[in-house]
Design an enzyme around this catalytic site. Structure first.
Site, PDB file in Angstrom:
ATOM      1  CG  HIS A  34     -37.030  36.535   5.126  1.00 59.95           C
ATOM      2  ND1 HIS A  34     -36.130  37.424   5.666  1.00 59.95           N
ATOM      3  CD2 HIS A  34     -37.303  35.647   6.118  1.00 59.95           C
ATOM      4  CE1 HIS A  34     -35.869  37.078   6.911  1.00 59.95           C
ATOM      5  NE2 HIS A  34     -36.581  36.011   7.222  1.00 59.95           N
ATOM      6  CG  HIS A  36     -39.345  33.838   8.620  1.00 62.95           C
ATOM      7  ND1 HIS A  36     -38.076  33.334   8.453  1.00 62.95           N
ATOM      8  CD2 HIS A  36     -40.171  32.764   8.730  1.00 62.95           C
ATOM      9  CE1 HIS A  36     -38.135  32.003   8.459  1.00 62.95           C
ATOM     10  NE2 HIS A  36     -39.389  31.636   8.623  1.00 62.95           N
ATOM     11  CG  ASP A  38     -38.170  37.192  12.613  1.00 58.61           C
ATOM     12  OD1 ASP A  38     -38.709  36.522  11.709  1.00 58.61           O
ATOM     13  OD2 ASP A  38     -36.946  37.161  12.835  1.00 58.61           O
ATOM     14  CG  HIS A  39     -37.194  39.471   8.977  1.00 62.25           C
ATOM     15  ND1 HIS A  39     -35.911  39.926   8.757  1.00 62.25           N
ATOM     16  CD2 HIS A  39     -37.071  38.373   9.768  1.00 62.25           C
ATOM     17  CE1 HIS A  39     -35.050  39.131   9.376  1.00 62.25           C
ATOM     18  NE2 HIS A  39     -35.730  38.175   9.994  1.00 62.25           N
ATOM     19  CG  HIS A 124     -34.210  32.227   5.680  1.00 62.33           C
ATOM     20  ND1 HIS A 124     -33.566  31.712   6.775  1.00 62.33           N
ATOM     21  CD2 HIS A 124     -35.244  32.968   6.176  1.00 62.33           C
ATOM     22  CE1 HIS A 124     -34.186  32.130   7.877  1.00 62.33           C
ATOM     23  NE2 HIS A 124     -35.209  32.877   7.539  1.00 62.33           N
ATOM     24  CG  ASP A 147     -33.325  35.909   9.031  1.00 63.90           C
ATOM     25  OD1 ASP A 147     -32.605  36.804   9.486  1.00 63.90           O
ATOM     26  OD2 ASP A 147     -34.424  35.578   9.524  1.00 63.90           O
ATOM     27  CG  HIS A 211     -32.038  38.500  13.203  1.00 65.32           C
ATOM     28  ND1 HIS A 211     -32.020  37.169  13.511  1.00 65.32           N
ATOM     29  CD2 HIS A 211     -33.240  38.704  12.623  1.00 65.32           C
ATOM     30  CE1 HIS A 211     -33.163  36.605  13.121  1.00 65.32           C
ATOM     31  NE2 HIS A 211     -33.918  37.518  12.591  1.00 65.32           N
TER      32      HIS A 211
HETATM   33 ZN   LIG Z   1     -35.347  36.533  11.254  1.00 65.98          ZN
HETATM   34 ZN   LIG Z   2     -36.209  34.445   8.657  1.00 60.89          ZN
END
Ligand SMILES: [Zn+2]
Ligand SMILES: [Zn+2]
Length: 250
Positions: A34, A36, A38-39, A124, A147, A211
Protein backbone atom coordinates in the site's frame (compact mmCIF):
# COMPACT_ATOMS: atom_id res chain seq x y z
CA UNK A 1 17.71 -20.60 -8.66
CA UNK A 2 16.98 -17.99 -6.08
CA UNK A 3 14.24 -15.39 -6.38
CA UNK A 4 14.65 -12.29 -4.25
CA UNK A 5 11.60 -10.16 -3.53
CA UNK A 6 11.43 -6.93 -1.59
CA UNK A 7 8.02 -6.37 -0.01
CA UNK A 8 7.55 -2.68 0.79
CA UNK A 9 10.33 -0.12 0.84
CA UNK A 10 10.24 1.87 4.05
CA UNK A 11 12.83 4.00 5.77
CA UNK A 12 16.38 2.69 5.52
CA UNK A 13 15.51 -0.22 3.27
CA UNK A 14 18.76 -0.03 1.28
CA UNK A 15 20.85 -0.28 4.45
CA UNK A 16 18.79 -3.24 5.64
CA UNK A 17 19.10 -4.96 2.26
CA UNK A 18 22.87 -4.43 2.32
CA UNK A 19 23.09 -5.88 5.82
CA UNK A 20 21.13 -8.88 4.56
CA UNK A 21 23.63 -9.31 1.73
CA UNK A 22 21.28 -8.13 -0.99
CA UNK A 23 22.22 -5.51 -3.53
CA UNK A 24 19.17 -3.88 -5.18
CA UNK A 25 20.28 -5.09 -8.59
CA UNK A 26 19.63 -8.65 -7.42
CA UNK A 27 15.94 -8.10 -6.71
CA UNK A 28 13.52 -9.99 -8.92
CA UNK A 29 10.80 -7.48 -8.09
CA UNK A 30 9.53 -5.04 -5.52
CA UNK A 31 6.04 -5.72 -4.18
CA UNK A 32 4.23 -2.84 -2.50
CA UNK A 33 1.26 -3.58 -0.24
CA UNK A 34 0.00 0.00 0.00
CA UNK A 35 0.99 3.59 -0.48
CA UNK A 36 1.42 4.76 3.12
CA UNK A 37 4.71 6.64 3.35
CA UNK A 38 6.31 4.21 5.81
CA UNK A 39 6.01 1.52 3.11
CA UNK A 40 7.30 3.51 0.13
CA UNK A 41 9.50 6.30 1.42
CA UNK A 42 12.78 4.75 0.27
CA UNK A 43 11.50 3.23 -2.96
CA UNK A 44 13.33 6.09 -4.67
CA UNK A 45 16.58 4.80 -3.16
CA UNK A 46 15.92 1.29 -4.48
CA UNK A 47 15.37 2.75 -7.96
CA UNK A 48 18.47 4.94 -7.89
CA UNK A 49 20.82 2.43 -6.28
CA UNK A 50 19.81 -0.37 -8.63
CA UNK A 51 20.25 1.92 -11.61
CA UNK A 52 23.61 3.38 -10.68
CA UNK A 53 25.15 0.11 -9.48
CA UNK A 54 24.03 -2.12 -12.34
CA UNK A 55 26.63 -2.37 -15.13
CA UNK A 56 23.92 -2.93 -17.72
CA UNK A 57 20.34 -1.67 -17.95
CA UNK A 58 18.46 -3.67 -15.31
CA UNK A 59 14.75 -2.85 -15.36
CA UNK A 60 13.06 -2.91 -11.95
CA UNK A 61 9.63 -4.50 -11.74
CA UNK A 62 7.36 -2.86 -9.18
CA UNK A 63 4.00 -4.45 -8.37
CA UNK A 64 1.61 -2.42 -6.27
CA UNK A 65 -2.02 -1.43 -5.85
CA UNK A 66 -3.85 1.03 -8.05
CA UNK A 67 -2.14 4.38 -7.48
CA UNK A 68 1.35 2.86 -7.74
CA UNK A 69 2.02 4.38 -11.17
CA UNK A 70 1.23 7.87 -9.93
CA UNK A 71 3.63 7.41 -7.01
CA UNK A 72 6.45 6.11 -9.22
CA UNK A 73 5.85 8.89 -11.76
CA UNK A 74 6.25 11.34 -8.89
CA UNK A 75 9.44 9.64 -7.71
CA UNK A 76 10.89 9.80 -11.22
CA UNK A 77 10.03 13.49 -11.39
CA UNK A 78 11.67 14.05 -8.01
CA UNK A 79 14.79 12.25 -9.23
CA UNK A 80 14.92 14.16 -12.52
CA UNK A 81 17.84 16.44 -11.65
CA UNK A 82 19.86 13.60 -10.13
CA UNK A 83 19.26 11.38 -13.15
CA UNK A 84 20.48 14.12 -15.47
CA UNK A 85 23.59 14.81 -13.36
CA UNK A 86 24.57 11.16 -13.47
CA UNK A 87 23.87 10.75 -17.19
CA UNK A 88 26.02 13.84 -17.85
CA UNK A 89 28.81 12.61 -15.59
CA UNK A 90 29.18 8.92 -16.52
CA UNK A 91 30.18 8.16 -20.10
CA UNK A 92 29.06 4.56 -19.72
CA UNK A 93 25.61 5.45 -18.41
CA UNK A 94 23.28 6.27 -21.25
CA UNK A 95 19.80 5.39 -20.09
CA UNK A 96 17.58 6.71 -17.33
CA UNK A 97 16.49 4.18 -14.69
CA UNK A 98 14.22 1.55 -16.20
CA UNK A 99 11.20 0.93 -14.01
CA UNK A 100 8.21 -1.16 -14.97
CA UNK A 101 5.17 -0.59 -12.78
CA UNK A 102 2.34 -3.10 -12.71
CA UNK A 103 -0.78 -2.07 -10.84
CA UNK A 104 -2.38 -5.19 -9.40
CA UNK A 105 -5.84 -6.02 -8.12
CA UNK A 106 -7.21 -8.83 -5.97
CA UNK A 107 -7.06 -12.28 -7.62
CA UNK A 108 -4.30 -11.21 -10.00
CA UNK A 109 -1.51 -13.77 -10.34
CA UNK A 110 1.95 -13.03 -11.68
CA UNK A 111 5.30 -14.77 -11.82
CA UNK A 112 8.66 -13.48 -10.60
CA UNK A 113 11.60 -15.76 -11.29
CA UNK A 114 10.70 -19.12 -9.81
CA UNK A 115 7.75 -18.04 -7.69
CA UNK A 116 4.11 -17.36 -8.38
CA UNK A 117 2.45 -14.45 -6.59
CA UNK A 118 -1.27 -14.07 -5.93
CA UNK A 119 -2.82 -10.78 -4.90
CA UNK A 120 -5.52 -10.45 -2.24
CA UNK A 121 -7.46 -7.51 -0.84
CA UNK A 122 -6.64 -6.33 2.66
CA UNK A 123 -8.61 -3.93 4.88
CA UNK A 124 -6.59 -0.90 5.95
CA UNK A 125 -9.31 1.68 5.39
CA UNK A 126 -9.38 4.61 4.91
CA UNK A 127 -6.10 3.79 3.17
CA UNK A 128 -6.86 1.95 -0.04
CA UNK A 129 -6.81 0.07 -2.21
CA UNK A 130 -4.40 -2.13 -0.25
CA UNK A 131 -3.21 -5.63 -1.05
CA UNK A 132 -1.42 -8.62 0.41
CA UNK A 133 0.72 -11.08 -1.52
CA UNK A 134 0.72 -14.88 -1.44
CA UNK A 135 4.10 -16.07 -2.70
CA UNK A 136 4.17 -19.69 -3.80
CA UNK A 137 7.50 -21.37 -4.43
CA UNK A 138 8.68 -24.93 -4.78
CA UNK A 139 9.49 -25.24 -1.07
CA UNK A 140 6.90 -23.09 0.66
CA UNK A 141 3.99 -20.67 0.42
CA UNK A 142 4.26 -17.44 2.35
CA UNK A 143 1.76 -14.59 2.70
CA UNK A 144 2.78 -10.99 3.29
CA UNK A 145 -0.29 -9.35 4.77
CA UNK A 146 0.92 -5.77 4.97
CA UNK A 147 -1.01 -3.42 7.26
CA UNK A 148 -4.66 -3.95 8.08
CA UNK A 149 -7.31 -5.53 10.22
CA UNK A 150 -8.56 -9.10 9.86
CA UNK A 151 -10.92 -9.69 6.94
CA UNK A 152 -12.32 -12.57 4.90
CA UNK A 153 -10.10 -11.85 1.91
CA UNK A 154 -6.98 -11.95 4.10
CA UNK A 155 -8.13 -15.27 5.59
CA UNK A 156 -8.62 -16.61 2.10
CA UNK A 157 -5.20 -15.38 0.94
CA UNK A 158 -3.56 -17.04 3.96
CA UNK A 159 -5.43 -20.35 3.73
CA UNK A 160 -3.01 -23.21 4.26
CA UNK A 161 0.09 -21.04 3.85
CA UNK A 162 3.32 -22.26 5.43
CA UNK A 163 4.20 -18.76 6.60
CA UNK A 164 2.25 -15.57 7.27
CA UNK A 165 3.94 -12.23 7.92
CA UNK A 166 1.72 -9.63 9.58
CA UNK A 167 2.30 -6.10 10.80
CA UNK A 168 0.93 -5.75 14.32
CA UNK A 169 0.30 -3.44 17.21
CA UNK A 170 -0.39 -3.89 20.90
CA UNK A 171 -3.71 -2.19 21.56
CA UNK A 172 -3.20 -2.43 25.33
CA UNK A 173 0.02 -0.39 25.07
CA UNK A 174 -1.19 2.04 22.42
CA UNK A 175 -4.21 2.84 24.60
CA UNK A 176 -1.85 4.07 27.31
CA UNK A 177 -0.73 6.98 25.14
CA UNK A 178 -3.44 9.66 25.31
CA UNK A 179 -2.76 11.26 21.95
CA UNK A 180 -5.61 11.27 19.40
CA UNK A 181 -3.29 10.63 16.45
CA UNK A 182 -1.83 7.62 18.20
CA UNK A 183 -5.25 6.29 19.17
CA UNK A 184 -6.35 6.63 15.53
CA UNK A 185 -4.00 3.85 14.42
CA UNK A 186 -5.90 1.30 16.49
CA UNK A 187 -8.76 1.02 14.03
CA UNK A 188 -6.78 -0.06 10.98
CA UNK A 189 -4.02 -2.37 12.23
CA UNK A 190 -4.19 -5.96 13.45
CA UNK A 191 -3.37 -6.51 17.08
CA UNK A 192 -0.99 -9.33 17.99
CA UNK A 193 -4.01 -11.37 19.06
CA UNK A 194 -5.88 -10.69 15.81
CA UNK A 195 -2.88 -11.71 13.72
CA UNK A 196 -2.70 -14.95 15.71
CA UNK A 197 -6.42 -15.54 15.19
CA UNK A 198 -6.06 -15.00 11.45
CA UNK A 199 -3.18 -17.48 11.44
CA UNK A 200 -5.31 -20.06 13.24
CA UNK A 201 -8.37 -19.58 11.03
CA UNK A 202 -6.19 -19.94 7.94
CA UNK A 203 -4.25 -22.90 9.29
CA UNK A 204 -0.82 -21.39 8.62
CA UNK A 205 2.37 -23.01 9.86
CA UNK A 206 4.51 -20.08 11.04
CA UNK A 207 3.37 -16.62 12.09
CA UNK A 208 5.91 -13.82 11.71
CA UNK A 209 5.06 -10.59 13.53
CA UNK A 210 6.65 -7.38 12.30
CA UNK A 211 6.27 -3.56 12.09
CA UNK A 212 5.49 -3.49 15.84
CA UNK A 213 3.70 -0.54 17.37
CA UNK A 214 5.03 0.31 19.85
CA UNK A 215 8.50 -1.17 19.44
CA UNK A 216 9.12 -4.18 21.65
CA UNK A 217 10.83 -3.03 24.84
CA UNK A 218 13.84 -5.18 25.73
CA UNK A 219 12.70 -8.01 27.94
CA UNK A 220 9.09 -7.93 26.73
CA UNK A 221 9.61 -10.41 23.89
CA UNK A 222 8.05 -13.30 25.80
CA UNK A 223 5.02 -11.19 26.62
CA UNK A 224 4.42 -10.42 22.93
CA UNK A 225 4.94 -14.05 22.02
CA UNK A 226 2.53 -15.20 24.74
CA UNK A 227 -0.22 -12.89 23.49
CA UNK A 228 0.01 -14.56 20.09
CA UNK A 229 0.45 -18.06 21.51
CA UNK A 230 -2.87 -17.74 23.36
CA UNK A 231 -4.56 -17.77 19.94
CA UNK A 232 -2.19 -19.71 17.70
CA UNK A 233 -0.49 -23.05 18.30
CA UNK A 234 2.05 -22.87 15.46
CA UNK A 235 5.51 -21.38 15.46
CA UNK A 236 5.67 -17.66 16.30
CA UNK A 237 8.57 -15.51 15.15
CA UNK A 238 9.20 -11.93 16.26
CA UNK A 239 10.44 -10.41 13.04
CA UNK A 240 12.84 -7.71 14.14
CA UNK A 241 14.85 -6.00 11.41
CA UNK A 242 17.22 -8.47 9.71
CA UNK A 243 15.44 -11.49 11.15
CA UNK A 244 15.96 -14.51 8.93
CA UNK A 245 13.34 -17.27 8.93
CA UNK A 246 13.48 -20.48 6.94
CA UNK A 247 9.98 -21.66 6.11
CA UNK A 248 9.37 -24.97 4.41
CA UNK A 249 6.33 -26.97 3.47
CA UNK A 250 5.81 -29.78 6.01
ZN1 LIG B 1 2.68 0.73 8.07
ZN1 LIG C 1 -0.27 1.50 6.48
Amino acid sequence: GETLLLVDAGRGVIQRLAAAGVFPGMLGAVLITHLHSDHITDLNDVITTRWIMSPQPNPLMIYGPVGMKKVVDGIMMMLGSDIQYRLDHHDDLNDAPAVVVVEVSPADVFTVGEVSVRVGATDHRPCGPTVGFRVEGADATVVLGGDGIPCDTLDELCAGADGYVQTVLRDDLVKLVPLPRFQDILDYHSTVEQAAQTATRAGVGTLVLTHYVPGIAPGQEDEWRALAAAHFAGEIVLGDDLTSVTITRP
